[in-house]
Design a protein around this motif. Sequence first.
Motif, mmCIF file in Angstrom:
data_model
loop_
_atom_site.group_PDB
_atom_site.id
_atom_site.type_symbol
_atom_site.label_atom_id
_atom_site.label_comp_id
_atom_site.label_asym_id
_atom_site.label_seq_id
_atom_site.Cartn_x
_atom_site.Cartn_y
_atom_site.Cartn_z
ATOM 1 N N ARG A 1 7.344 -37.511 3.205
ATOM 2 C CA ARG A 1 8.449 -38.770 2.371
ATOM 3 C C ARG A 1 8.794 -37.318 1.729
ATOM 4 O O ARG A 1 10.056 -37.815 1.467
ATOM 5 C CB ARG A 1 8.508 -40.139 2.257
ATOM 6 N N CYS B 1 8.322 -40.955 9.284
ATOM 7 C CA CYS B 1 8.146 -41.870 8.428
ATOM 8 C C CYS B 1 9.960 -42.166 8.065
ATOM 9 O O CYS B 1 9.978 -43.768 7.207
ATOM 10 C CB CYS B 1 8.362 -41.021 6.837
ATOM 11 N N ASP C 1 4.949 -48.605 13.038
ATOM 12 C CA ASP C 1 3.809 -47.982 12.363
ATOM 13 C C ASP C 1 4.792 -48.083 11.704
ATOM 14 O O ASP C 1 5.038 -47.245 11.349
ATOM 15 C CB ASP C 1 2.605 -46.683 13.100
ATOM 16 N N VAL C 2 4.359 -48.368 10.334
ATOM 17 C CA VAL C 2 4.480 -47.468 8.976
ATOM 18 C C VAL C 2 3.698 -46.611 8.286
ATOM 19 O O VAL C 2 2.215 -46.113 8.126
ATOM 20 C CB VAL C 2 4.417 -48.528 7.497
ATOM 21 N N HIS C 3 4.289 -45.472 8.431
ATOM 22 C CA HIS C 3 3.564 -44.176 7.244
ATOM 23 C C HIS C 3 3.253 -44.000 5.818
ATOM 24 O O HIS C 3 3.833 -44.644 5.426
ATOM 25 C CB HIS C 3 4.894 -42.968 7.575
ATOM 26 N N GLU C 4 1.731 -43.578 5.939
ATOM 27 C CA GLU C 4 1.591 -44.002 4.260
ATOM 28 C C GLU C 4 1.579 -42.309 3.846
ATOM 29 O O GLU C 4 1.338 -40.901 5.103
ATOM 30 C CB GLU C 4 0.120 -44.518 4.904
ATOM 31 N N GLU C 5 2.114 -42.002 2.933
ATOM 32 C CA GLU C 5 2.386 -40.677 2.693
ATOM 33 C C GLU C 5 0.755 -40.611 1.858
ATOM 34 O O GLU C 5 -0.063 -41.023 1.447
ATOM 35 C CB GLU C 5 3.102 -41.048 1.199
ATOM 36 N N ILE C 6 0.733 -39.314 2.142
ATOM 37 C CA ILE C 6 -0.835 -38.161 1.692
ATOM 38 C C ILE C 6 0.101 -37.625 0.831
ATOM 39 O O ILE C 6 0.529 -36.409 0.788
ATOM 40 C CB ILE C 6 -1.322 -37.589 2.921
#
Length: 888
Positions: free
Chosen positions: A811, A848, A398-403
């Motif tokens: 990240r 990440c 899975d690709v981490h999505e920065e929040i």
Amino acid sequence: MKELLAAVREGRHRDVPGLVAPLDRAERRLALAELKTLRKEARDREWRERTRTLKAVLVAGAGCHAGAAGCAAWIGARELREWEHSPYPWVLKALADRDPAWLADLAHRLAARSVDSEAEYRLVVELVRMADCPLPASDGMVRGWAERINAARWRQRPAPPLTVLLRAEPYLGVLAPHLLDMPELPATVAWAGYPDPDDNWPSALTTLAAEGLLERTVLLERCVTRMLRGGKTSDLRFCTLLLRGLEPTAQEEAERTSDWIAMAADGPSPVAGHAQEVLARLDGHGRLSVAQLADASGPVLFRTEKKLVRAQLVLLGKVLRRNPSAAGQLLPVVGEAFGHPDIGIQERALKLTARHLPSTPADVRSELADRAAQLGPVHRPAAVALFGDLLDDGQAGDVHEEILPPAPVPRRLSPATENTAELVEEVVALVRTGSRQVPEFERTLDGLIRCARTNRTALVEALRLALAGVWWAEAGQQSEIDWRFIRRHDGLHVVVASLLEQAPEHAFAENRARSAAAGACFHAALDGVTHARLWEAAAAIRTGELPFLLATPTWHTGALDPMELVDRLHRYRELRAEPGPVDFAQALLRVRRTGGEEAADRAAALGTAQGDRLAAWIRADEPLAPVLRHHVEAEAPPARGWLQQSAAGARRVLLATRERLVIQQEFPRAFHWLGRPHTPGPQTCYHWGGGSPQWTAVLPEDSETLAAWLLPFVATCAEDQRGSAAPLPALVETAAPAGGAIHLALGYALGARYPEDRLSAVDTLLTLAARGQLDAALLGGELTTLIGRELVKPARLASSVAAAAETGAYRTVLSVLLPVLPVLLSRERAPRGLSDLLAVAAQCAERCGPQGAGPIAGLAETAARGGSTQLVRQAARLQAAWGKEEAA
């Protein structure tokens, strides 16, 4: 009645009861009307005479009131309680002829009001004795009672044991249980600093309960209820000590199992720890079912306190060893700990699961395998070995999505209201609350100037009525009012008072001189700009010549649109109005300089001196004061009194600023400090506190310069000053770029001592990241310097970055820590808090990945040391999360 009033005027309160007694009901009613007049007149007398008169007024008014409600309000009035020696014995004499039922009603009403002293407590007690009625138990009565006990104890030498004094109390059974019903315990009761640990309120109450002077079951029930309700730490400590002293039986504890479960789930740590002990005892006595243990364990394992979670896992392990058949109910609960941020707890939960997994049904194994996906890379091999194909490893790709939070968007100020009634409401709100928030303050100030020109008479009449009673509008000592104005009282007071012709004439000259000299420190310089502008507006509002203010911002940050300022100058030219020098100078500091070539051309075309200055200012596009790097490396100077900051101030890394001659040559004198060169040093001025929200609005386009000047102030948050990081979030909301000064200030704030300052730092960090202005390498380098100089502690930094990571900014946090970790890992002796920083970095890397970064210097060597210390374990966890790139 004449003799009574004469005695009151002369302050002879001892004579009053004898003069009230012969009066009939009608005479007392007439006397009461006169007493109300005397009460008002006494307020303006010298304080000694006022005190004597009001004591006599108190006694006479109590005797003349026919109703208990009115009498209670009279006796309880705040201004009638300003005395050193109590007049209540004469109040009781004045009430001696009243009916017992009336006295009982009065006692209950007074008990329900604020009882702030031992004298007021004695008054109610005496009224109860005269009425022969039960004593009312109220919060105020309990406070007065506790204060009386404490005073009686320390008046004797040696001080008698608390139990001796409480045994002699006739109302012990009424007031002591009410302690546990109060929202907050009296300080003398909750205080834990008694020299003898067995001579305090909890131990005394348990002793008296054992002797039968207090109902033990009532104390027990109310104590449990109070712990469920929560409250201050000192109050809960009192309840815990009392509960332990009452020694509940196994049956009594079992009857309250649901209460202990609720405390363990949601109570503060000490309360939850006690509830956990009780649940463990109940399990040992066979009084806790497996279902109840499962209900209690789920919320506890979700808590962040590692001590509580470990203790719960130990309890679950004992039950599973004793009863393996309970694995189907309890192991799913154990799986809750797989998602705990501490890898030690994850490991405990995984080992406990492995030990009892063979005893579970297939559906439970599948559920546990799903939850095991939360385990970090360091435990993934063990999880794969345990669950095999059941473990869903699909999330590895899975690709981490920065929040990140939304980037702040400047909010336009709504125009000043043209409705007089609405403006008066806004003025009253600001004057009475003292609020200095930029949007409300600027909008209301501009509205006053506009309305004073267009609808002056109606505005003055409405404000005079609405502000009756404000300090400068009251009839009083004119010298005190003058003094408060001369010391440059902030807010809108001076402008409104000038409009109503209440501001003294000589205060204008005094404050012009003070504004011109403002600038001994950055606090005085920034506040001085605001004060100079207020006094200029106060002078202008008297004549009503100004149509509006030039410096009113366009956006909530304080920034001003250049085209809007050009339009205002054009309107001034049409009206032949002369701009105020301070107002125009503030407008220049607020105007946006970037991308304003069209505005500069239009300003130059106005053909006025102000238009030419605006055009030159925009085209120059220079910072107010260029920022230079400056290190303060001198040894700590000797202390020079309480104004000297802590010795660590001499070692701070600070920034200097160059001079800007145009500020000193073309701006009013109130602005000259801003244009001078400044080399920072230890702060020795008298200004303290969290700063003003108007500081950013003074220089909204020069946040870098402002950050450099704020640095000596902000740096104190890493020492012992609370609230000095509060200005940082507002600094980064402006459109101005963030450079070295803001990043250095943020570095200090991330290592702040107090949690609220660290939260301000986290807000600043996330806002910079959301705006794309965070320079992670620069911030990491500043943190490395500050940690190396022992100005920032790694443990506090770890707390800040952990809070930022919990928002989903993994990240961002990892990019900030990457420059810091190699330096700390290279130290011969690991600094305290390094393991916490590694834990945060590992958590971020697990989410990440390394993001293309190379190996972290020193990480492999630290992970290879062996042992079970947190430093080694977290280093191994981070290395495992770093993957193949770290191994390379």
